[in-house]
Design a protein around this motif. Structure first.
Motif, PDB file in Angstrom:
ATOM      1  N   UNK A   2       4.562  14.850  13.855  1.00 17.07           N
ATOM      2  CA  UNK A   2       5.832  14.127  13.882  1.00 17.07           C
ATOM      3  C   UNK A   2       6.008  13.339  12.586  1.00 17.07           C
ATOM      4  N   UNK A   3       7.267  12.927  12.365  1.00 12.38           N
ATOM      5  CA  UNK A   3       7.544  12.126  11.170  1.00 12.38           C
ATOM      6  C   UNK A   3       6.881  10.755  11.309  1.00 12.38           C
ATOM      7  N   UNK A   4       6.419  10.213  10.167  1.00  9.81           N
ATOM      8  CA  UNK A   4       5.763   8.902  10.173  1.00  9.81           C
ATOM      9  C   UNK A   4       6.561   7.930   9.305  1.00  9.81           C
ATOM     10  N   UNK A   5       6.362   6.640   9.598  1.00 12.20           N
ATOM     11  CA  UNK A   5       7.037   5.615   8.803  1.00 12.20           C
ATOM     12  C   UNK A   5       6.474   5.617   7.379  1.00 12.20           C
ATOM     13  N   UNK A   6       5.158   5.752   7.257  1.00 10.17           N
ATOM     14  CA  UNK A   6       4.505   5.764   5.943  1.00 10.17           C
ATOM     15  C   UNK A   6       4.239   7.186   5.490  1.00 10.17           C
ATOM     16  N   UNK A   7       4.364   7.400   4.208  1.00  7.37           N
ATOM     17  CA  UNK A   7       3.920   8.682   3.668  1.00  7.37           C
ATOM     18  C   UNK A   7       2.405   8.653   3.554  1.00  7.37           C
ATOM     19  N   UNK A   8       1.807   9.826   3.351  1.00  7.18           N
ATOM     20  CA  UNK A   8       0.345   9.879   3.268  1.00  7.18           C
ATOM     21  C   UNK A   8      -0.154   9.124   2.024  1.00  7.18           C
ATOM     22  N   UNK A   9       0.655   9.102   0.949  1.00  2.00           N
ATOM     23  CA  UNK A   9       0.275   8.366  -0.261  1.00  2.00           C
ATOM     24  C   UNK A   9       0.260   6.853  -0.016  1.00  2.00           C
ATOM     25  N   UNK A  10       0.991   6.392   0.987  1.00  2.00           N
ATOM     26  CA  UNK A  10       0.958   4.971   1.348  1.00  2.00           C
ATOM     27  C   UNK A  10      -0.093   4.697   2.426  1.00  2.00           C
ATOM     28  N   UNK A  11      -0.245   5.674   3.313  1.00  2.00           N
ATOM     29  CA  UNK A  11      -1.143   5.479   4.454  1.00  2.00           C
ATOM     30  C   UNK A  11      -2.592   5.298   4.016  1.00  2.00           C
ATOM     31  N   UNK A  12      -3.080   6.180   3.115  1.00  2.00           N
ATOM     32  CA  UNK A  12      -4.512   6.164   2.788  1.00  2.00           C
ATOM     33  C   UNK A  12      -4.904   4.891   2.038  1.00  2.00           C
ATOM     34  N   UNK A  13      -4.160   4.483   1.024  1.00  2.00           N
ATOM     35  CA  UNK A  13      -4.535   3.212   0.378  1.00  2.00           C
ATOM     36  C   UNK A  13      -4.488   2.023   1.335  1.00  2.00           C
ATOM     37  N   UNK A  14      -3.551   2.061   2.302  1.00  2.00           N
ATOM     38  CA  UNK A  14      -3.474   0.957   3.258  1.00  2.00           C
ATOM     39  C   UNK A  14      -4.607   0.991   4.263  1.00  2.00           C
ATOM     40  N   UNK A  15      -5.170   2.182   4.464  1.00  2.00           N
ATOM     41  CA  UNK A  15      -6.255   2.307   5.441  1.00  2.00           C
ATOM     42  C   UNK A  15      -7.604   1.920   4.833  1.00  2.00           C
ATOM     43  N   UNK A  16      -7.768   2.018   3.514  1.00  2.00           N
ATOM     44  CA  UNK A  16      -9.025   1.678   2.846  1.00  2.00           C
ATOM     45  C   UNK A  16      -8.742   0.568   1.822  1.00  2.00           C
ATOM     46  N   UNK A  17      -8.991  -0.664   2.216  1.00  2.00           N
ATOM     47  CA  UNK A  17      -8.674  -1.825   1.359  1.00  2.00           C
ATOM     48  C   UNK A  17      -9.937  -2.683   1.197  1.00  2.00           C
ATOM     49  N   UNK A  18     -10.000  -3.483   0.125  1.00  2.00           N
ATOM     50  CA  UNK A  18     -11.150  -4.373  -0.052  1.00  2.00           C
ATOM     51  C   UNK A  18     -11.265  -5.361   1.100  1.00  2.00           C
ATOM     52  N   UNK A  19     -12.481  -5.503   1.659  1.00  2.00           N
ATOM     53  CA  UNK A  19     -12.706  -6.378   2.806  1.00  2.00           C
ATOM     54  C   UNK A  19     -13.286  -7.707   2.321  1.00  2.00           C
ATOM     55  N   UNK A  20     -12.721  -8.785   2.860  1.00  2.00           N
ATOM     56  CA  UNK A  20     -13.157 -10.130   2.486  1.00  2.00           C
ATOM     57  C   UNK A  20     -13.506 -10.868   3.773  1.00  2.00           C
ATOM     58  N   UNK A  21     -14.688 -11.525   3.780  1.00  2.00           N
ATOM     59  CA  UNK A  21     -15.096 -12.295   4.951  1.00  2.00           C
ATOM     60  C   UNK A  21     -14.546 -13.716   4.824  1.00  2.00           C
ATOM     61  N   UNK A  22     -14.389 -14.383   5.987  1.00  2.00           N
ATOM     62  CA  UNK A  22     -13.941 -15.779   5.994  1.00  2.00           C
ATOM     63  C   UNK A  22     -14.897 -16.571   6.873  1.00  2.00           C
ATOM     64  N   UNK A  23     -15.384 -17.691   6.331  1.00  2.00           N
ATOM     65  CA  UNK A  23     -16.289 -18.549   7.087  1.00  2.00           C
ATOM     66  C   UNK A  23     -15.688 -19.955   7.037  1.00  2.00           C
TER      67      UNK A  23
END
Length: 1395
Positions: A2-23
């Motif tokens: 089905x059609x998606x709101x995000x294109x695959x070029x937007x989806x993958x970078x949004x799915x793999x992002x730098x993770x930062x912890x908060x304490x």
């Protein structure tokens, strides 16, 4: 897909992002909790950078990063449990449903027009949540923490000391072996110190001074002062501030935000509470060693009280949808960010920007350089890894082994292993969108891992290499789909890690979809469906279905099939709404295409799912479809469907017990076959007493018979109305059906039942039991003044108005058609509208059949156990006939009304019943038998004007009023003869008895209708309850065979407005042959009357016994031969002398001029005359007078009546039967018969074509008619003695009498010359001759008799025929129109003796 709101070029970078912890310290957490948010949640809406950022790669080339997003989350020390993740995903999918009123896409593919939702937001939510909730793994570093934010509040006593404690805690978590979770990217994690300042409550100068101290200690790049809470929460209602958090919180986790006034609380997932859905960012509340968090529990940790074996895919988890709804409702009341102003929003956004620009990206850039340098120094390769990519590609290739040969023998790499360093560098490059460098590193790592047979690591490298290759700017190389296939196979088959395999599939399918490779995407999605997760399988199958429909040539049936599979898996996963949606979308394809079994399965599932979701109307509709379509299921399956339907229906009806009755789908009702009968049922025969057949629902409709009854009624109405049928006359219709004229409102009578025959058909193979079956009606009563009273609503029973018959049990076997007869008893005048039937529909569990025939409800062959039943109705809607009279009606489709179910109830009317006593079923032809008719008035009104009409009036007659002919009772009629005997003395045997009687005396005079016979009632009125018995004489019809004789009894009410009523009776009589009487009349040449005029004729009567003894007839006796004529009478026929033999004479005569003998004679006479008139009318009317004159000469008006007795042996008892035959003589010389002769069909002739001539041939009389103009008779001695020895010539005087039979002048030529036609003729009369004039010409006046004196001369003895004169005649005034014709004379024999 089905059609998606995000294109695959937007989806993958949004799915793999730098993770930062908060304490966070407790105080800092408290400040954020004022906004009902944790610190990590506070940052979420602002975690995407609004501008491009730059960094330098190891080659010092500038690299641009667009739309960078970072993920900040609280530190969690326990990995999430798979069960909790499954629950979270299940709830995410439940919470995402198609929007109400959403307009679906209409896709036209071939013959199909499908309404399909173009987007699947539940799948996107699932995919996003799935990718975010993946636990950190050792073989990849994409979701390992790169940095840690240490957060303290400016309001704390010693903020700097608090930062130190937080820093130590972070160090302990990362480097202590007690904590295997969370995962950290590199040992030297970036620490970023954040000072939170509450603007509304805190001291700003103190905050600034603390911040200055921090900058001194940690450097300006490593710390930040974040000011929040610019207003107090109690002022929240003054100004509407946007809430950007709610979408993230609901989307991410649908979290139960409890009040945090008591400080943070442990949030765990509990099966027993419905508000158990959590975010990935957990909160921990236990304080250990003075530190705020102990990070023991992950927010996705299942509570110990929950069932460890519980799986989210278990169907018991139906509550997820409802719990989601409740949680959403609970969350809607919470305002997030209540203490924040738009300025605070900007400050947070600015904070993220600063952190990324000054802290995170420089840290990443530095780490990449370090890793690059380490790798170069360790591998001894050229200075830059980036510049060496080509060299690696062109280097020696590792021989690839098949996946099945490889074993997952990889021991864990140490953290410093060069292979992991390459992977770390690849992941870092991937996170900052440096896909070229990432691809190079992944490719290198892949080869290293494959060499070491570290399959999990190799699969991870292959997966990310494929994604990097696809995302490379400018697409220098095609997407290596085989990398992904290998990675999926490795994850699934070798590593047994379905989560990672699923991630591969989700990414690869999106990439393939973006390249329009729908077929490959569908195959990939279907490959990962398995038994371990119904939810995943359902979602992937649904996406595969969308792939099939989105192809260039849509594969509609594959789409539907996979939607069904998806619906099934959704159902197993407890996702009832999604299951229902899938089945409904697939139904569009299967509906109406003849795939009945598939349709049944889909409808059954839709019904069940709708019922589970309490969409009861949809459930009923779906089950209804299964039952009303011609099902091809087995009987057991149909029974199951029916029981399910009844169960659902029962639940629906219980919701609204006082609502209108629902429409039931079974059994089928053929509305057009509905028949309505007005009146009482026919009474059964009682011994010798047989009721009139009248009209009943058991009789089949016959158009010919119907037309006959109509004609009979018209005849009697015409007689009653002096020969004219009234303009408002309308034939009586007691039984209305699809053939009758139903355009008018039928009339029913008060207190007379109305029977409605409803035609049911059971389309199923299982029996249906209808209980409490009755009619549903609406009645509008009228009082005696004719005014309308209020209309009564739809009713089943209102005994005061309309009595309703209820059939307690009505069983219809499988695939059986059966009619039910339901009665209404009207007690008031008014308008009745029969709307339909109402009943309880049930099925049968215990049901026995006898010899294959289902036992009726009344029979106790087996106890009928009803399983379940529901009450409902079916309407009787009858479509009227199509109108086809006017031009408008012909050009359009219009239907007239059908009012058979809308009778008008009228006032009471008389009601006649007729009974026949001793009515025979078999007669001999012509036999006369006596029966009795009883007329009974069974109503409360007197009746009058009783008449009977029949097409066969010659068949019956009513007895007279004289006591002699009409015995008082049927038993006295045993020895009663039909004839009156007149005794004569022996001297008068030679003279016939003469009686004068005419047809007028017997009601068959000219001008009347002989078929309409008044019934001789004693006082012409039959009072209520009275009965009259009359004798009825019957005469067997002259033709053998079975005869149906219709009687129509007509009677009226005595009230002012005579309303006519009729009663019908059809008598069936079987006649067997008796006698056949043939008669001929000829002119006599010798017989004279008293005046000597010679106007006599001979009558020859032949009687033949044609009986074949089938009726047990021994013999017939001819009792008497009588004649009836205005001009002729019978006389003695032969002189009686001893030498002529014996001739039997009777010593008595039967008077045929009495009743009923004359009745039958005159009625048969009138019916014969009617037939003759019809045949005459068929001829041409323009017969010339001359021809008519000639025709009249050959006519004779003479009727012969033959009376007979038959001796019959029946049951060793001898009976005497009487009868009479009639012969009607009309033409001289033409044979007449008592019974009609069978005409042989003419022989087939060849078809001839000819041109008709225009000249009209004048009508000519026949030769026979011309020959009858003149009657000739010869008068001479029978024998003549002559002495031939004395005188050789013998002269005999002969007188020739010529009589003119016509009423016109006739020219006659008598020719005495012998006409020799053959030598034989010459021999016969060659020896005698006529003396004197050989030809005479005469003219005879009207009916003149002329005598010619002739002499015959003989020369020998012998017998001679004197009938040789030829007579020619023609009308005097006709010159050439007709040729004259020779008179055919009878032989006249003379004997010449010699003496």
């Amino acid at each position: 897909m089905a059609q998606c709101v995000q294109s695959v070029q937007e989806l993958i970078p949004d799915s793999f992002v730098p993770c930062v912890a908060a304490l966070c310290s407790d105080e800092a957490e408290r400040l954020t909790r004022l906004n009902h948010l944790s610190f990590a949640e506070l940052l979420k809406p602002f975690s995407r950078l609004t501008s491009e950022v730059h960094m330098r790669d190891p080659n010092n080339q500038l690299h641009v990063i667009k739309n960078l997003k970072i993920a900040v989350s609280n530190i969690i020390t326990q990995p999430p449990q798979p069960g909790a993740i499954r629950k979270l995903l299940n709830d995410v999918v439940s919470g995402s449903q198609p929007a109400e009123g959403l307009v679906a896409n209409v896709i036209t593919a071939g013959d199909y027009d499908l309404n399909i939702s173009a987007t699947t937001p539940w799948f996107e939510s699932y995919r996003e949540t799935f990718l975010q909730s993946m636990p950190a793994s050792d073989h990849e570093f994409l979701n390992h923490y790169l940095a840690c934010m240490l957060v303290a509040s400016s309001s704390e006593a010693e903020p700097v000391e608090q930062f130190s404690k937080l820093s130590q805690e972070q160090h302990r978590i990362q480097h202590n072996s007690d904590y295997s979770y969370p995962k950290w990217f590199i040992p030297n994690t970036l620490k970023y110190y954040v000072l939170l300042h509450d603007v509304s409550a805190g001291d700003e100068q103190r905050a600034e001074s603390i911040y200055e101290e921090m900058k001194q200690k940690y450097g300006t790049q490593g710390c930040y002062l974040l000011k929040i809470n610019s207003r107090t929460s109690n002022r929240a209602s003054d100004e509407q501030i946007p809430d950007p958090w709610s979408q993230y919180l609901q989307k991410n986790s649908i979290q139960n935000q409890e009040s945090y006034e008591d400080g943070p609380c442990t949030i765990t997932s509990n099966k027993n509470s419905d508000s158990n859905l959590l975010s990935l960012d957990g909160l921990d509340n236990e304080v250990k060693d003075g530190l705020p968090n102990n990070f023991r529990a992950h927010p996705l940790q299942l509570d110990s009280s929950s069932d460890p074996s519980n799986s989210i895919d278990d169907p018991d988890h139906v509550k997820s949808a409802s719990s989601l709804h409740e949680t959403k409702k609970a969350n809607t009341g919470i305002i997030h960010g209540a203490c924040l102003t738009l300025t605070d929003h900007d400050r947070i956004r600015q904070f993220i920007q600063e952190f990324t620009f000054r802290g995170l990206l420089p840290h990443i850039e530095k780490t990449i350089r370090q890793l690059n340098d380490q790798l170069i120094s360790r591998k001894g390769l050229s200075r830059s890894l980036f510049s060496a990519t080509k060299k690696w590609f062109s280097g020696s290739k590792v021989p690839e082994k098949s996946i099945n040969e490889l074993k997952n023998t990889s021991g864990l790499y140490p953290p410093e292993a060069p292979e992991l360093q390459i992977r770390k560098m690849a992941d870092l490059c991937f996170l900052v969108q440096h896909y070229d460098l990432a691809y190079s590193c992944y490719h290198t790592a892949k080869k290293d891992f494959l060499n070491d047979q570290a399959m999990l690591y190799a699969a991870g490298a292959l997966e990310m290499a494929a994604v990097s290759a696809f995302l490379q700017p400018g697409a220098p190389r095609p997407y290596p789909a085989h990398y992904m296939d290998t990675a999926i196979q490795t994850y699934r088959d070798i590593c047994k890690n379905m989560v990672l395999a699923e991630r591969c599939v989700l990414l690869s399918a999106e990439i393939l979809k973006s390249q329009s490779k729908y077929s490959e995407a569908a195959a990939l999605l279907i490959r990962l469906t398995s038994e371990d997760s119904d939810l995943r399988s359902a979602l992937l199958l649904e996406q595969a279905a969308h792939c099939f429909i989105n192809m260039k040539s849509p594969m509609v049936r594959k789409y539907a099939f996979h939607m069904i599979l998806a619906g099934h898996r959704f159902s197993k996963a407890g996702q009832k709404k999604h299951a229902l949606r899938c089945y409904c979308q697939a139904m569009q394809v299967y509906k109406g295409k003849g795939w009945s079994l598939a349709e049944d399965h889909i409808n059954f599932t839709i019904g069940r799912q709708s019922y589970t979701l309490r969409q009861l109307d949809n459930a009923v509709s779906a089950f209804r479809h299964i039952l009303i379509n011609e099902s091809k299921q087995s009987a057991a399956q149909q029974g199951a469907f029916l029981r399910e339907y009844l169960y659902v229906y029962k639940n629906v009806s219980q919701l609204s017990p006082d609502g209108p009755l629902p429409q039931l789908p079974l059994p089928y009702i053929n509305s057009s076959a509905t028949r309505v009968f007005f009146g009482h049922d026919r009474r059964p025969a009682d011994g010798e007493k047989q009721a009139a057949t009248h009209v009943s629902l058991d009789q089949e409709y016959d158009s010919e018979s119907s037309q006959q009854w109509r004609e009979l009624e018209e005849q009697v109405v015409a007689v009653v109305n002096r020969g004219v049928i009234p303009s408002n006359f309308y034939p009586t219709q007691y039984c209305l059906n699809s053939y009758s004229d139903n355009s008018r409102f039928p009339l029913a009578v008060v207190e007379e039942p109305i029977t409605v025959e409803v035609a049911f058909r059971n389309p199923l193979k299982v029996p249906l039991l209808l209980t409490d079956l009755s009619l549903l009606w609406k009645f509008q009563s009228k009082d005696s003044s004719g005014k309308d009273n209020e209309e009564v609503k739809e009713l089943v029973s209102e005994p005061e108005m309309i009595g309703t018959e209820v059939i307690s049990e009505f069983l219809i076997n499988g695939e059986e058609s059966k009619v039910a007869r339901l009665k209404l008893f009207p007690h008031h005048m008014g308008e009745l509208h029969i709307l339909g039937v109402v009943y309880n529909l049930g099925t049968i569990q215990g049901y026995m059949t006898v010899d294959g025939i289902g036992a009726l409800p009344g029979c106790h062959t087996g106890k009928i156990i009803t399983f379940m039943s529901v009450r409902g109705r079916q309407d009787l809607e009858i479509q009227g006939p199509r109108l086809n009279n006017t031009k408008e009606e012909k050009t359009s489709i219009k239907y007239g009304p059908d009012r058979r179910l809308d009778p008008i109830i009228t006032a009471e009317m008389p009601l006649l019943e007729v009974f026949f006593i001793h009515f025979p079923t078999g007669l001999l032809c012509g036999e006369i038998r006596k029966a009795y008719v009883e007329f009974v008035n069974v109503s409360k009104c007197p009746l009058t004007g009783l008449k009977v009409v029949s097409k066969r009036p010659e068949f019956f007659t009513f007895g007279g009023n004289t006591a002699v002919l009409t015995p008082l009772s049927p038993s006295a009629s045993e020895n009663c003869s039909a004839y009156k005997t007149v005794v004569t003395d022996s001297t008068s045997v030679c003279t016939a008895l003469i009686s004068s009687a005419s047809s007028v005396d017997f009601g068959t005079g000219i001008g009347s209708q002989p078929e309409v016979i008044p019934v001789p009632l004693p006082d012409t009125v039959l009072l209520p309850g009275a009965s009259v018995q009359l004798p009825m004489w019957l005469r067997g019809p002259d033709e053998e065979g079975v005869h149906e004789i219709n009687f129509l009894f007509y009677y009226e009410s005595v009230k002012k407005q005579p309303k006519i009523r009729i009663l019908r009776h059809t008598a069936v009589i079987c006649t067997s042959r008796s006698l056949n009487v043939r008669a001929t009349v000829c002119r006599s040449n010798s017989l004279e009357d008293e005046e000597g005029r010679g106007g006599n004729m001979l009558v020859f009567v032949d009687v033949e016994n044609t009986n074949t003894s089938e009726a047990g007839v021994k013999e017939f006796h001819i009792v008497q031969v009588s004649s009836s004529s205005k001009h002729w009478r019978l006389q003695k026929s032969v002189n009686l002398s001893e030498n002529k033999g014996k001739f039997i004479l009777f010593s008595y005569f039967l008077n045929i001029a009495t009743h009923p003998c004359a009745d039958f004679f005159y009625r048969s006479l009138s019916s014969e005359l009617k037939k003759a008139q019809l045949s005459v009318h068929a001829e041409k009317q323009s017969i010339e007078d001359a021809v008519r004159l000639i025709q009249k000469c050959s006519e004779v008006d003479l009727n012969i009546v033959v009376l007979w007795k038959a001796y019959v042996v029946e049951d060793s008892k001898q009976l005497i039967l009487e009868g009479q035959h009639h012969v009607l003589l009309r033409t001289i010389g033409k044979e007449a018969f008592s019974c009609p002769q069978k005409q042989e069909p003419p022989e087939m002739e060849l078809l001839k074509f000819f041109r008709p001539e225009n000249t009209t041939v004048p009508l000519r009389p026949s030769v026979e008619q011309l020959s009858n103009l003149i009657k000739t008779s010869l008068h001479y001695p029978e024998s003549f003695n002559h002495p031939f020895h004395q005188k050789s010539l013998c002269l005999v005087p002969v007188t020739l009498l010529l009589s003119n039979c016509s009423k016109a002048d006739v020219d006659v030529i008598v020719d005495l010359r012998h006409k020799t036609t053959s030598p034989e003729a010459l021999e016969i009369h060659g020896s005698f001759t006529w003396l004197g004039q050989t030809q005479y010409k005469l003219q005879l006046k009207s009916q003149e008799i002329h005598s010619l004196q002739l002499k015959a001369c003989f020369v020998h003895t012998g017998v001679y025929n004197l009938g040789t004169p030829r007579v020619f005649a023609k009308l005097s005034d006709q010159v050439t129109v007709f040729e004259t014709s020779q008179q055919n004379s009878m032989p006249a024999l003379i004997i010449i003796n010699n003496v």
